[in-house]
Design a protein around this motif. Structure first.
Motif, mmCIF file in Angstrom:
data_model
loop_
_atom_site.group_PDB
_atom_site.id
_atom_site.type_symbol
_atom_site.label_atom_id
_atom_site.label_comp_id
_atom_site.label_asym_id
_atom_site.label_seq_id
_atom_site.Cartn_x
_atom_site.Cartn_y
_atom_site.Cartn_z
ATOM 1 N N THR A 126 -2.424 4.112 9.894
ATOM 2 C CA THR A 126 -3.316 4.840 11.304
ATOM 3 C C THR A 126 -2.116 5.783 11.514
ATOM 4 O OG1 THR A 126 -4.420 2.121 12.224
ATOM 5 C CG2 THR A 126 -3.872 3.939 13.607
ATOM 6 N N ALA A 127 -0.810 4.855 11.088
ATOM 7 C CA ALA A 127 0.487 5.619 11.836
ATOM 8 C C ALA A 127 0.243 6.960 11.248
ATOM 9 C CB ALA A 127 1.578 5.121 11.306
ATOM 10 N N LEU B 114 -6.261 -2.382 1.489
ATOM 11 C CA LEU B 114 -5.927 -2.335 2.904
ATOM 12 C C LEU B 114 -6.410 -3.371 3.381
ATOM 13 C CD1 LEU B 114 -5.689 0.002 4.513
ATOM 14 C CD2 LEU B 114 -8.278 1.129 3.602
ATOM 15 N N ASP B 115 -5.459 -3.529 4.358
ATOM 16 C CA ASP B 115 -6.110 -5.356 4.942
ATOM 17 C C ASP B 115 -4.784 -4.643 6.614
ATOM 18 O OD1 ASP B 115 -2.632 -4.946 4.199
ATOM 19 O OD2 ASP B 115 -3.131 -6.871 3.185
ATOM 20 N N ASN B 116 -4.774 -6.117 6.916
ATOM 21 C CA ASN B 116 -4.100 -5.544 8.245
ATOM 22 C C ASN B 116 -2.959 -5.339 8.783
ATOM 23 O OD1 ASN B 116 -4.342 -6.458 10.997
ATOM 24 N ND2 ASN B 116 -2.829 -8.619 10.932
ATOM 25 N N GLY C 71 -7.652 3.906 -5.283
ATOM 26 C CA GLY C 71 -7.202 3.605 -5.821
ATOM 27 C C GLY C 71 -7.242 1.783 -5.031
ATOM 28 N N VAL C 72 -7.404 1.861 -4.061
ATOM 29 C CA VAL C 72 -7.742 0.647 -3.092
ATOM 30 C C VAL C 72 -8.804 -0.851 -3.504
ATOM 31 C CG1 VAL C 72 -8.455 -0.392 -1.065
ATOM 32 C CG2 VAL C 72 -7.255 2.087 -0.993
ATOM 33 N N GLY C 73 -7.800 -1.741 -4.444
ATOM 34 C CA GLY C 73 -9.139 -2.763 -5.020
ATOM 35 C C GLY C 73 -9.522 -3.854 -3.752
ATOM 36 N N TYR C 74 -9.204 -3.594 -2.150
ATOM 37 C CA TYR C 74 -9.611 -4.643 -1.603
ATOM 38 C C TYR C 74 -9.340 -3.854 -0.229
ATOM 39 C CZ TYR C 74 -10.176 -8.830 1.973
ATOM 40 O OH TYR C 74 -9.696 -9.038 2.687
ATOM 41 N N VAL C 75 -10.726 -3.958 0.536
ATOM 42 C CA VAL C 75 -10.646 -3.685 1.480
ATOM 43 C C VAL C 75 -11.052 -4.548 2.953
ATOM 44 C CG1 VAL C 75 -11.923 -1.633 3.750
ATOM 45 C CG2 VAL C 75 -11.468 -0.934 1.625
ATOM 46 N N SER C 76 -9.700 -4.815 4.051
ATOM 47 C CA SER C 76 -10.751 -6.045 4.480
ATOM 48 C C SER C 76 -10.855 -5.164 6.187
ATOM 49 C CB SER C 76 -8.889 -6.660 5.347
ATOM 50 O OG SER C 76 -8.306 -5.519 6.426
ATOM 51 N N SER C 77 -11.749 -6.261 6.891
ATOM 52 C CA SER C 77 -12.533 -5.472 7.697
ATOM 53 C C SER C 77 -11.387 -4.856 8.538
ATOM 54 C CB SER C 77 -12.986 -7.285 9.138
ATOM 55 O OG SER C 77 -11.335 -8.265 9.308
ATOM 56 N N MET D 80 0.619 -1.343 -0.124
ATOM 57 C CA MET D 80 -0.274 0.224 0.120
ATOM 58 C C MET D 80 1.142 1.321 0.171
ATOM 59 S SD MET D 80 -2.183 1.332 2.792
ATOM 60 C CE MET D 80 -1.766 1.118 4.223
ATOM 61 N N GLN D 81 0.652 2.068 -0.821
ATOM 62 C CA GLN D 81 0.751 3.598 -1.038
ATOM 63 C C GLN D 81 0.318 4.591 -0.504
ATOM 64 O OE1 GLN D 81 2.881 4.473 -4.496
ATOM 65 N NE2 GLN D 81 3.399 6.424 -3.841
ATOM 66 N N ILE D 82 0.774 5.837 0.485
ATOM 67 C CA ILE D 82 -0.150 6.703 1.184
ATOM 68 C C ILE D 82 0.916 7.644 0.037
ATOM 69 C CG2 ILE D 82 -0.833 7.830 2.795
ATOM 70 C CD1 ILE D 82 -1.321 5.277 4.411
ATOM 71 N N THR D 83 -0.210 8.546 -0.328
ATOM 72 C CA THR D 83 0.467 9.982 -0.832
ATOM 73 C C THR D 83 -0.247 10.970 -0.326
ATOM 74 O OG1 THR D 83 0.686 9.198 -3.005
ATOM 75 C CG2 THR D 83 1.214 11.786 -2.970
ATOM 76 N N ILE D 84 0.389 12.071 0.990
ATOM 77 C CA ILE D 84 -0.103 13.134 1.774
ATOM 78 C C ILE D 84 -0.252 14.102 0.865
ATOM 79 C CG2 ILE D 84 0.027 13.817 4.008
ATOM 80 C CD1 ILE D 84 0.750 11.750 5.011
ATOM 81 N N GLN D 85 -1.360 15.429 0.718
ATOM 82 C CA GLN D 85 -0.898 16.443 0.598
ATOM 83 C C GLN D 85 -2.253 17.549 1.185
ATOM 84 O OE1 GLN D 85 -1.525 16.639 -4.274
ATOM 85 N NE2 GLN D 85 -4.108 16.895 -3.829
#
Length: 77
Positions: free
Chosen positions: A29-30, A20-22, A49-55, A1-6
Motif C-alpha cells: 500500500t505504501a 502478501l499477508d497482513n 513470485g508470491v506464494g501466498y496472498v491473505s485477505s 516480502m520484497q518489491i522491485t520497481i521499474q
C-alpha cells in the motif's frame, strides 16, 4: 516480502516476491501510494513470485485498484 520497481514504457511495474499477508500488505500500500504521489497513473503489479496472498493482501490490491480508478488511471495485477 520484497518489491522491485521499474518503469517500462508508460507503466510502473512492481514485482512482488514472498508472502502478501497482513504485514506486507502495508508495504505494498505504501509503495502504491508513493507511485500515486509521484504522478503515476499506470501501475502493474506482478505476483509471480508470491506464494501466498491473505485477505489483507487481497484487500490492499482492491483498494489500490479503486484508487487508480478514481483518477481514471490503470492498475493491473
Amino acid at each position: 516480502m520484497q518489491i522491485t520497481i521499474q518503469t517500462v514504457d508508460d507503466f510502473l511495474e512492481m514485482r512482488v516476491e514472498g508472502r502478501l499477508d497482513n504485514e506486507s500488505a502495508e508495504h505494498l500500500t505504501a509503495a502504491v501510494n508513493d507511485a500515486m504521489r509521484q504522478g503515476r497513473h499506470s501501475v502493474v503489479v506482478h505476483l509471480e513470485g508470491v506464494g501466498y496472498v491473505s485477505s489483507a493482501g487481497l484487500g490492499a490490491l482492491v483498494r489500490a485498484y479503486k484508487q487508480f480508478k478514481s483518477v481514471r488511471g490503470f492498475f493491473g495485477v
